[in-house]
Scaffold this active site. Structure first.
Site, PDB file in Angstrom:
ATOM      1  N   TYR A   1       0.729  -1.277  -0.103  1.00 30.43           N
ATOM      2  CA  TYR A   1       0.154   0.044  -0.065  1.00 30.43           C
ATOM      3  C   TYR A   1       0.848   1.172   0.100  1.00 30.43           C
ATOM      4  O   TYR A   1       0.726   2.146   0.932  1.00 30.43           O
ATOM      5  CB  TYR A   1      -1.294   0.129   1.306  1.00 30.43           C
TER       6      TYR A   1
ATOM      7  N   ASP B   1     -15.996 -11.857  11.689  1.00 29.96           N
ATOM      8  CA  ASP B   1     -14.478 -11.777  11.252  1.00 29.96           C
ATOM      9  C   ASP B   1     -13.803 -11.029  12.433  1.00 29.96           C
ATOM     10  O   ASP B   1     -14.045  -9.742  12.430  1.00 29.96           O
ATOM     11  CB  ASP B   1     -14.265 -10.846  10.248  1.00 29.96           C
TER      12      ASP B   1
ATOM     13  N   LYS C   1      -4.021 -11.391  13.888  1.00 26.72           N
ATOM     14  CA  LYS C   1      -3.377 -10.085  14.171  1.00 26.72           C
ATOM     15  C   LYS C   1      -2.862 -10.391  15.649  1.00 26.72           C
ATOM     16  O   LYS C   1      -1.405 -10.902  15.918  1.00 26.72           O
ATOM     17  CB  LYS C   1      -4.316  -9.112  14.518  1.00 26.72           C
TER      18      LYS C   1
HETATM   19  N1  PLP Z   1     -10.199  -9.036   8.583  1.00 23.45           N
HETATM   20  C1  PLP Z   1     -10.088  -7.989   9.184  1.00 23.45           C
HETATM   21  C2  PLP Z   1     -11.124  -7.504   9.942  1.00 23.45           C
HETATM   22  C3  PLP Z   1      -8.917  -7.193   9.197  1.00 23.45           C
HETATM   23  O1  PLP Z   1      -8.856  -6.121   9.996  1.00 23.45           O
HETATM   24  C4  PLP Z   1      -7.815  -7.635   8.369  1.00 23.45           C
HETATM   25  C5  PLP Z   1      -6.656  -6.889   8.463  1.00 23.45           C
HETATM   26  O2  PLP Z   1      -6.557  -5.773   8.742  1.00 23.45           O
HETATM   27  C6  PLP Z   1      -7.922  -8.854   7.681  1.00 23.45           C
HETATM   28  C7  PLP Z   1      -9.268  -9.594   7.856  1.00 23.45           C
HETATM   29  C8  PLP Z   1      -6.926  -9.349   6.843  1.00 23.45           C
HETATM   30  O3  PLP Z   1      -5.823  -9.880   7.709  1.00 23.45           O
HETATM   31  P1  PLP Z   1      -4.381 -10.014   7.009  1.00 23.45           P
HETATM   32  O4  PLP Z   1      -3.787  -8.618   6.706  1.00 23.45           O
HETATM   33  O5  PLP Z   1      -3.720 -10.516   8.105  1.00 23.45           O
HETATM   34  O6  PLP Z   1      -4.512 -10.668   5.524  1.00 23.45           O
END
Ligand code: PLP
Length: 434
Positions: A22, A244, A273
């Site tokens: 990004y 999620d 995370k």
């Molecule tokens: N889902 C949510 C709610 C997120 O905040 C993020 C990343 O910020 C992701 C999925 C994607 O995770 P990754 O960056 O580890 O692929």
């Protein structure tokens, strides 16, 4: 602003070859050369130290280099960093699955490991689609997500992100489109969601939502009633519900899971995370026993058709087990609740400043939404924070803090003071009006 001290050679020569995430590399300033971390501090190659307000994309929830996690990684690396998870079992992964299942009584009894948040979401989607396939409902392969949402950068997850602000407009049409609805915040939007589900259920596998906070969409909060409405509608129409929890999960909002504080149970949910305390890549997709049951049969093709090379990586799972220990031994959730009482009040002076749209927060998240009008303004803010000795990285229209849960009080004050000082400088420089 000055360009700062001279960058080390490895940075300038490597910059000719690395491709950064990004980042418009033609115009972006060189990144800061980080050489060491400790707690909530990042040391730079030139000797400066930054107070960290971001916890490395919201992940380093115990601060950096926590000795308990470092020791667990070191021990596991010496014994067995990795063995494949098919045909071989490793103790850290099996223990972690059991511990995660215990955190989520009933809802997340079966745990599938992958290495990133996006892939955990992809696995959740595959679980949902194959759940229906195994039950003989082979047409149910579509998904519904919500405006303001973000679920990852891989193709299937991009199709679930906000179509305008979700970072992925260049890829529109590459992956099959999905249904995007407004969050049901009131009776009208609930009726609209109900109508989509009524019409589309024969093709729908699941609804997916970030519970209580849409993170990358701009730290947009909603209350538990929104989730209760979604759950009621999914039940009424017979559609699976995926939470999620990659951002909201494991303490960020003050409880281990947002689902827990909302009192709403998903059928499948995702974590990543903070799972390893921000040390190693790991994610988990957890499914209820009822979902898992649909994969049990005497036919091989009914098993979950997914298996990344590093699934259940022993090193990452050892780090995650150590990270979970710390929630008990160091009472992290109380620390998050203390942060909740500190962050927004400390940012509150921004509310009446020119260019400020909103001040909000929950748990260990504090946000000042600005009338940011150009990328130049974002870049200026980012550089100015570094000059002030803090690592705060605004995106979109928000300046935000997602610090380590155990960040010292003085460091919280440094971060909040920096925002309260620099927002009016930004407003004056870019001529923002009240
Ligand atoms: N889902 C949510 C709610 C997120 O905040 C993020 C990343 O910020 C992701 C999925 C994607 O995770 P990754 O960056 O580890 O692929």
């Amino acid at each position: 602003m000055t360009g700062g001290p001279k960058a080390p050679d490895w940075l300038t020569s490597g910059y000719e070859h690395i491709w950064l995430p990004y980042t418009q590399m033609q115009t972006a300033p060189l990144p800061q050369a980080a050489v060491a971390t400790e707690g909530s501090r990042i040391r730079l190659a030139d000797g400066r130290e930054l107070v960290d307000g971001v916890a490395s994309w919201w992940a380093a929830c115990h601060g950096y280099n926590h000795p308990h996690i470092v020791e667990a990684i070191r021990d596991q690396a010496a014994k067995m960093p990795h063995v494949m998870l098919a045909g071989l079992a490793n103790e850290p992964a099996f223990r972690l699955a059991e511990r995660l299942a215990e955190l989520t009584p009933g809802d997340g009894n079966r745990v599938f490991f992958s290495e990133s948040g996006s892939v955990a979401v992809e696995v959740a989607l595959k679980m949902a689609a194959q759940y229906w396939h195994n039950k003989g409902e082979t047409g149910r392969k579509k998904f519904l997500s919500f405006r303001g949402g973000y679920h990852g950068d891989t193709f299937a997850t991009m199709a679930l992100c906000d179509p305008v602000d979700g970072f992925h407009t260049a890829f529109r049409g590459v992956a099959p489109g999905q249904f995007i609805a407004d969050l049901p915040r009131d009776d009208e939007t609930e009726a609209a969601l109900d109508a989509i589900l009524e019409r589309e259920t024969p093709s729908l596998a699941a609804v997916i939502v970030e519970p209580l906070v849409q993170g990358a969409g701009g730290m947009l909060f909603h209350d538990r009633e929104v989730l209760a409405r979604i759950r009621r509608l999914c039940d009424a129409h017979g559609v699976l519900l995926i939470f999620d929890e990659i951002f909201s999960g494991l303490g960020r909002l003050g409880t281990l899971l947002a689902a827990e504080s909302a009192g709403v149970r998903p059928d499948i949910f995702t974590l990543s995370k903070t799972l390893t305390g921000g040390t190693l890549p790991l994610s988990a997709t957890l499914a209820s026993e009822a979902v898992f049951e649909a994969f049990q049969s005497d036919k091989l093709e009914h098993c979950l058709m997914h298996g990344p090379t590093f699934t259940g990586n022993a090193l990452a799972c050892a780090a995650a087990n150590a990270s979970l220990d710390l929630f008990a031994t160091e009472d992290r959730l109380s620390q998050v609740r203390a942060l909740e009482e500190t962050l927004v009040p400390a940012l509150e002076p921004c509310r009446d400043m020119p260019g400020v749209k909103d001040v909000r927060g929950r748990g260990a998240v504090g946000v000042v939404e600005l009338d940011i009008g150009s990328f130049e303004e974002l870049t200026w803010l980012r550089q100015r924070f570094i000059e002030d000795g803090v690592f705060i990285r605004p995106f979109g229209r928000i300046v935000y803090l997602t610090p380590a849960y155990n960040i010292p009080r003085d460091d919280v004050a440094r971060l909040c003071d920096a925002i309260v000082t620099i927002v009016p400088e930004w407003a004056a420089r870019f001529e923002k009006k009240k």
